[in-house]
Design a protein around this motif. Structure first.
Motif, PDB file in Angstrom:
ATOM      1  N   CYS A   3       0.888  -1.013   0.177  1.00 42.24           N
ATOM      2  CA  CYS A   3       0.060  -0.045   0.085  1.00 42.24           C
ATOM      3  C   CYS A   3       0.839   1.067  -0.165  1.00 42.24           C
ATOM      4  N   SER A   4       2.142   1.306  -0.279  1.00 43.55           N
ATOM      5  CA  SER A   4       3.133   2.257  -0.124  1.00 43.55           C
ATOM      6  C   SER A   4       3.744   2.400  -1.725  1.00 43.55           C
ATOM      7  N   ARG A  62       3.473   8.202  -2.435  1.00 45.50           N
ATOM      8  CA  ARG A  62       2.939   9.087  -1.171  1.00 45.50           C
ATOM      9  C   ARG A  62       2.523  10.580  -1.698  1.00 45.50           C
ATOM     10  N   THR A  73      -0.675   7.365   1.549  1.00 42.87           N
ATOM     11  CA  THR A  73       0.356   6.227   0.947  1.00 42.87           C
ATOM     12  C   THR A  73      -0.612   5.453   0.149  1.00 42.87           C
ATOM     13  N   ARG A  74      -0.457   5.351  -1.046  1.00 41.42           N
ATOM     14  CA  ARG A  74      -1.235   4.543  -2.162  1.00 41.42           C
ATOM     15  C   ARG A  74      -0.542   3.415  -2.934  1.00 41.42           C
ATOM     16  N   GLY A  75      -1.068   2.442  -3.085  1.00 45.32           N
ATOM     17  CA  GLY A  75      -0.457   1.162  -3.971  1.00 45.32           C
ATOM     18  C   GLY A  75      -1.294   1.175  -5.086  1.00 45.32           C
ATOM     19  N   GLY A  94      -4.898   1.272  -0.856  1.00 42.58           N
ATOM     20  CA  GLY A  94      -4.061   2.613  -0.139  1.00 42.58           C
ATOM     21  C   GLY A  94      -5.241   3.331   0.777  1.00 42.58           C
ATOM     22  N   GLN A  95      -4.643   4.410   0.945  1.00 44.82           N
ATOM     23  CA  GLN A  95      -5.214   5.538   1.772  1.00 44.82           C
ATOM     24  C   GLN A  95      -6.045   6.537   0.945  1.00 44.82           C
ATOM     25  N   CYS A 120      -5.142   1.151   5.010  1.00 45.17           N
ATOM     26  CA  CYS A 120      -5.279   0.876   3.763  1.00 45.17           C
ATOM     27  C   CYS A 120      -6.362  -0.122   3.563  1.00 45.17           C
ATOM     28  N   TYR A 147      -9.871   0.702  -3.377  1.00 42.78           N
ATOM     29  CA  TYR A 147     -10.060   1.813  -3.988  1.00 42.78           C
ATOM     30  C   TYR A 147     -11.749   1.771  -4.248  1.00 42.78           C
TER      31      TYR A 147
END
Length: 515
Positions: A308-309, A312, A326-328, A332-333, A340, A343
Motif C-alpha cells: 500500500c506504499s 506518497r 500512501t497509495r499502492g 491505499g489510503q 489501507c 479503492y
C-alpha cells in the motif's frame, strides 16, 4: 607430439585394488544431492537477503497510532525502524537521538549488522563460484549452510526492537499512543527468518554425503602413501578394462551425468581432448547467479505490486504539512489517517487498470520462473542449462511488464484531491515504486545472465537432434519387437513348412513314377 600424459585429478579416477588387481569405483564421484538442489538453496538465500536488508534499513519496522482526547480519535501514525523513523507525527524519517536508544534497540542494531555481513558473504560466494566445477559448488553450499543458520538466528534477534522504547512512543507527543503494531519491516524480518532457515536446511549435507566425504579423504591419503612407496608400480600396470565397471558398482550408473566434467581420450594420439558434446559454453555456476537475480527480482516485484506504499502524497494546509497518504496499485489510503483499503470505482482510471494488469502478468511469469527452479531439483546439468535459456525469455518479459507497472505514477491516484482543509502536493515515489525500479534492474540482469552464448544454441540444437534420433531408434526397436513372431506362430510356420515339403516330395515321387 608431446609424450607427457594428461594430468587427471585423483578425485575423479577409479582406485586400484592392490590385492585383487581390479579397479573399483571412485568413492566420491557424485554428490548425494542433485545439481538442482544448489539452485533452490541460492533462491531461498537470495529471498532471505532481500527481505533482511529491506527490513533492517527501512523506516517502517513498527507503527504507532497517535490518539488525542478522551474519545481516542486517531490523529496520525508514526512509523519507526531500527536505524531511523518518525520521532513525532508528520515528520520525515530521520535518525534517533540518544534518548530513544536503549539496550534492546542497540541489540537489534548489532544483529542487523551481523546478518547483513553474513548475508553479503553468502551472496559474494555465489559470484565466486561462477566458474567452479560442480563438485566445488556442492562443497561450498555445505559451508554456506552454516552461515544461513546463523543468519536465521541473528535475523530473529532483530525483533528485539518491538519491546524497546521506540515502540512505546515518547513524552514529546502530547497524546497517548496506542499499542505498537508490526509494520512492513517487522513482517519482512519474519519472512527473512523463514527463508534463511529453508536455505540452511537445503544446503545442509545429508548423512550419506558426510560419510562419502570422510571415506573419500581416507582413500585419498592411502593412495598418496602408496604412490610415495611405489607400491602400485604404475609403469608395469596393464591397461584395465573398465567397460564392466558400472555393473560391478551401482554408483557408476550415474557416470553419464558427469560427462560434462571429464575430457575425452583420443585413442590414436593418446592425449586428452576437450569434450565434444555435453559441455556448455557457460560454466554451471552461471545458473546460480541467474537464479539469485531472478529471486531478487521476484521478491522486489511482489512487494512492490501488493503493498500500500507505491506512492506518497503530502497533505498541506497553508503550506504546512499535516499528514501523508500512501497509495499502492491495489489499495491505499483514500483519505488522511485512513487504513489501507481498496479503492472506490471513481478513483480507478485507465492508467491504474494498466498498472494492475501488468502487475498480474509479472507475478504470473515470475512465479513460473520460480516453479521451474523447483522442477529442476533432480534434473541433470544439461537439462538445467537448456531450461535456463527458456527462463531468460520469461525474465525479459518480466522486465518489460514490471516497468509498465509504473503507469500508476501519472494516474489519478497520484494526483490527490482538493478538500476544504488543504490541497495535496506533488506525488512522491514511496518504497513500492523504488522496489519496482529495483525489480526492473534485477529482471534485466537475470535475463542477460540466462541468455545463451553464441555457441550454446548450436550445441542445444545438436543435443535435440541427437535426442530425436535416439527416440526414433527406440521406436523402431519397439516396432521390430512387436512384429516378432510368438512361439505358437513359429510352430505353425514350422508345420506349414513340413507340410509343404511333404507335398513337394509326393509330387516328385508321382512324376518319377509316371516317367
Amino acid at each position: 607430439m608431446s609424450d607427457e600424459k594428461p594430468t587427471v585429478d585423483d578425485d575423479d579416477v577409479p582406485m586400484q585394488d592392490e590385492e585383487a588387481g581390479e579397479a573399483t569405483a571412485p568413492i566420491l564421484r557424485k554428490s548425494v544431492k542433485p545439481y538442482g538442489a544448489s539452485l533452490i538453496s541460492v533462491m531461498f538465500a537470495a529471498a532471505a537477503f532481500i527481505c533482511s536488508t529491506a527490513s533492517s534499513y527501512s523506516c517502517s519496522f513498527v507503527r504507532l497510532s497517535v490518539r488525542v482526547g478522551e474519545s481516542g480519535s486517531t490523529l496520525g501514525f508514526m512509523t519507526r525502524g531500527i536505524w531511523g523513523g518518525q520521532v513525532t507525527p508528520f515528520r520525515t524519517c530521520s535518525k534517533y537521538s540518544g534518548d530513544y536508544i536503549d539496550a534492546l534497540t542497540r541489540t537489534s542494531r548489532a544483529f542487523s549488522v551481523l546478518v547483513t555481513i553474513l548475508g553479503t558473504m553468502c551472496m559474494l560466494m555465489v559470484f565466486m563460484l561462477y566458474s567452479a566445477p560442480p563438485r566445488l559448488i556442492r562443497a561450498s553450499m555445505i559451508s554456506m549452510g552454516n552461515s544461513c543458520m546463523f543468519c536465521c538466528l541473528f535475523q530473529g534477534l532483530t525483533l528485539c526492537l518491538i519491546p524497546s522504547n521506540l515502540c512505546k512512543g515518547s513524552s514529546i507527543v502530547t497524546a497517548s499512543t496506542s499499542s505498537c503494531e508490526l509494520d512492513i519491516g517487522a513482517k519482512l524480518s519474519i519472512c527473512a527468518v523463514v527463508f534463511w532457515f529453508f536455505a540452511g536446511c537445503t544446503m545442509a549435507p545429508t548423512p550419506d554425503e558426510i560419510n562419502s566425504v570422510t571415506l573419500h579423504s581416507f582413500s585419498k591419503d592411502d593412495r598418496r602413501d602408496n604412490n610415495d612407496n611405489d607400491t602400485l608400480g604404475s609403469q608395469d600396470c596393464e591397461p584395465r578394462d573398465t567397460t564392466n565397471m558400472a555393473d560391478e558398482n551401482p554408483n557408476m550408473d550415474d557416470m553419464d551425468d558427469m560427462d560434462d566434467d571429464v575430457p575425452i581420450q583420443d585413442e590414436e594420439a593418446g592425449e586428452a581432448t576437450a569434450p565434444i558434446r555435453g559441455k556448455s559454453v557457460k560454466p554451471y555456476g552461471a545458473a546460480l547467479i541467474s537464479v539469485m537475480f531472478a529471486a531478487f527480482a521476484f521478491i522486489c516485484s511482489t512487494a512492490s505490486s501488493y503493498s500500500c506504499s507505491f506512492v506518497r502524497l503530502s497533505i498541506r494546509t497553508n503550506g504546512v504539512t499535516v499528514g501523508f497518504m500512501t497509495r499502492g496499485i491495489w489499495g491505499g489510503q483514500a483519505r488522511t489517517f485512513d487504513t489501507c483499503s481498496k479503492y472506490s470505482g471513481d478513483m480507478i482510471d485507465a492508467l491504474t487498470r494498466t498498472s494492475r494488469a501488468f502487475s498480474v502478468l509479472v507475478t504470473i511469469f515470475g512465479a513460473m520462473c520460480m516453479l521451474m527452479v523447483f522442477m529442476l531439483y533432480s534434473a541433470p546439468p544439461r537439462l538445467i542449462r537448456a531450461s535456463m535459456i527458456s527462463m531468460g525469455n520469461s525474465c525479459m518479459f518480466c522486465c518489460l511488464f514490471q516497468g509498465l507497472t509504473l503507469c500508476l505514477i501519472p494516474s489519478d491516484l497520484c494526483k490527490g484531491e482538493s478538500t476544504g482543509t488543504g490541497t495535496t502536493s506533488s506525488c512522491e515515489l514511496d518504497i513500492g515504486a523504488k522496489l519496482s525500479i529495483c525489480a526492473v534492474v534485477f529482471w534485466f540482469f537475470a535475463g542477460c545472465t540466462m541468455a545463451p552464448a553464441p555457441g550454446e544454441m548450436e550445441m542445444v540444437r545438436e543435443e535435440q537432434e541427437k535426442l530425436i534420433a535416439e527416440v526414433d531408434a527406440a521406436k523402431a526397436e519397439v516396432k521390430a519387437c512387436t512384429m516378432a513372431p510368438t512361439p505358437d506362430e513359429m510352430e505353425m510356420v514350422r508345420e506349414e513348412q513340413e507340410k509343404f515339403i511333404a507335398e513337394v516330395d509326393a509330387a516328385k515321387a508321382e512324376v518319377k513314377a509316371q516317367g
